[in-house]
Scaffold this active site. Sequence first.
Site, PDB file in Angstrom:
ATOM      1  N   TYR A  14     109.355  52.111 -58.417  1.00  0.00           N
ATOM      2  CA  TYR A  14     108.029  51.602 -58.063  1.00  0.00           C
ATOM      3  C   TYR A  14     107.970  51.312 -56.565  1.00  0.00           C
ATOM      4  CZ  TYR A  14     103.916  48.563 -57.988  1.00  0.00           C
ATOM      5  OH  TYR A  14     102.695  47.998 -57.706  1.00  0.00           O
TER       6      TYR A  14
ATOM      7  N   GLN B  86      98.820  39.087 -44.988  1.00  0.00           N
ATOM      8  CA  GLN B  86      98.178  40.383 -45.243  1.00  0.00           C
ATOM      9  C   GLN B  86      97.109  40.200 -46.308  1.00  0.00           C
ATOM     10  OE1 GLN B  86      98.769  42.264 -48.362  1.00  0.00           O
ATOM     11  NE2 GLN B  86      97.169  43.674 -47.719  1.00  0.00           N
TER      12      GLN B  86
ATOM     13  N   TYR C 258      94.271  41.595 -48.884  1.00  0.00           N
ATOM     14  CA  TYR C 258      93.506  42.526 -49.706  1.00  0.00           C
ATOM     15  C   TYR C 258      92.201  41.815 -50.037  1.00  0.00           C
ATOM     16  CZ  TYR C 258      97.400  45.775 -50.410  1.00  0.00           C
ATOM     17  OH  TYR C 258      98.407  46.703 -50.214  1.00  0.00           O
TER      18      TYR C 258
ATOM     19  N   HIS D 287     100.913  53.459 -44.755  1.00  0.00           N
ATOM     20  CA  HIS D 287     101.309  52.692 -45.940  1.00  0.00           C
ATOM     21  C   HIS D 287     102.628  53.198 -46.518  1.00  0.00           C
ATOM     22  CE1 HIS D 287      99.142  49.611 -48.516  1.00  0.00           C
ATOM     23  NE2 HIS D 287     100.256  49.799 -49.212  1.00  0.00           N
TER      24      HIS D 287
ATOM     25  N   ARG E  23     102.406  55.755 -49.311  1.00  0.00           N
ATOM     26  CA  ARG E  23     102.055  55.369 -50.676  1.00  0.00           C
ATOM     27  C   ARG E  23     100.572  55.580 -51.017  1.00  0.00           C
ATOM     28  NH1 ARG E  23     105.466  52.403 -53.677  1.00  0.00           N
ATOM     29  NH2 ARG E  23     103.903  50.970 -54.524  1.00  0.00           N
TER      30      ARG E  23
ATOM     31  N   ASP F  62     103.893  50.880 -38.206  1.00  0.00           N
ATOM     32  CA  ASP F  62     104.496  50.689 -39.524  1.00  0.00           C
ATOM     33  C   ASP F  62     104.696  52.063 -40.155  1.00  0.00           C
ATOM     34  OD1 ASP F  62     104.950  49.209 -42.187  1.00  0.00           O
ATOM     35  OD2 ASP F  62     103.221  50.455 -42.667  1.00  0.00           O
TER      36      ASP F  62
ATOM     37  N   ARG G  49     113.602  52.923 -39.655  1.00  0.00           N
ATOM     38  CA  ARG G  49     114.878  52.707 -40.335  1.00  0.00           C
ATOM     39  C   ARG G  49     115.978  52.197 -39.400  1.00  0.00           C
ATOM     40  NH1 ARG G  49     111.725  53.234 -43.708  1.00  0.00           N
ATOM     41  NH2 ARG G  49     111.740  54.493 -45.624  1.00  0.00           N
TER      42      ARG G  49
ATOM     43  N   ARG H  63     110.713  49.081 -46.576  1.00  0.00           N
ATOM     44  CA  ARG H  63     111.646  49.468 -47.635  1.00  0.00           C
ATOM     45  C   ARG H  63     113.092  49.043 -47.349  1.00  0.00           C
ATOM     46  NH1 ARG H  63     108.165  54.221 -48.117  1.00  0.00           N
ATOM     47  NH2 ARG H  63     107.370  54.448 -50.250  1.00  0.00           N
TER      48      ARG H  63
END
Length: 431
Positions: free
Chosen positions: A52, A157, A159, A316, A319, A354, A358, A378
């Site tokens: 997920y 953040q 929404y 994103h 995603r 963003d 890594r 991640r």
Amino acid sequence: MTAQPPPPNRWTSWLSQIYSSGKGPVLGTVDIQEIEDKALEVMRDNSIAYYYTHKSAGTNSTDAANRKAFDRWKLVPRVLNDAALRNVETTILGMKVSSPIFLGPVGKQGLVHADGELATARAAAAVGVPMILSTASSRSLEDAAEANGPNGQRWYQFYWPRSADLAQSILKRAKENGYTALVITVDTMIVGWRPHDHAIAYSPAGHGFGVQQGMADPVFMKRYGLVARHERPKFPFDQEEIRGRAAAGDEEAKQAMFLASQWLGETGSGAFRTWDDLQFIKDNWDGPILLKGILAVNDAEKAIDMGIDGIIVSNHGGRQIDGAIASIDALDMVMRSQKVLEAQKSGKLTVLLDSGIRTGSDVIKALAMGAQGVLIARPFVYGLAIAGQAGVEQILMQTICDLHITMGLCGFSDVNDLIGKRDQLLVKVDY
């Protein structure tokens, strides 16, 4: 002439301590691919939750493009510059930060570790890195703020709910709990096409996981005759267990799913906001406002016209849209706009990046392209899955240490001098 060694600094001392201890780091490696693989191994019995977080929209092509694009931009080091004493501190939107690295907003962190966002908040405070808390977090913004502590640096953040009174309530709560800037995600008016989740009907939020901001909101809960509560969902999350309980008549499970559906009806209704709607936020938020999800030059320029304080160039993490432009390539286009460059130079606009970060080299590439800071996501979630707070701390420490070392090897002693040095530091290759 005898060269003098530099005094110890916090970041490279972290690496020195690994060698002096002879034990290696908490995560067992600093190789980000090995860390990702180890996270999957740790979550093997809960691999649905891992995927997920890991999977992206469609064929995952945008996520892959983010990494491929970073690989195409190559650093061109400058030598025989005195970079023995190095500084990675900077100032972003008036906030002095230890490095240009932020913990990006990742929802439902409680899927990968029992402490969820609380561990991340504590790690951010311990290392001294700003965190951005997601509306879709599995802990309330109040509990996350408490874990982050009075000296923690945190943004929220957003929404955007459908209802004005609920939006005002959330903004008020965030401000009262020390979130100093608001990050409005503008690329997720609806959730993208995510085959992994669709194939198995996997919806943590639909089963009460990742809706904790709603459960803690007094305006939302009052609608249903309930008092706001600060939940800490059970780990590991078991969707089928919750569905089974609800089907058997369990009132707690039934209520959790009902309230979740109502909250998602607010924050995931499919209603699309417009540029004109931003005035509502400006009227109800006292502090900097950033738009996250900007990829087009015209949108970056429109943000300037609207008096927005900052943009986060982001897809994103791949995603939302399969086949979208890589974040670093979008940044390249945005930072060729004279309007954006002038707004940034005058202090009217802050630009962050963003998606795809890594390593320390990635950070340098983003700064050279013109970003003033970056978000990582991640990688710290993988660290969280493996070792909780300590794992998140290691991801932050190794990334900043890498930045500190590699910046010097590129011939720079101050991170602020990297910003906008595309022509001096970067070349795009096809191999």
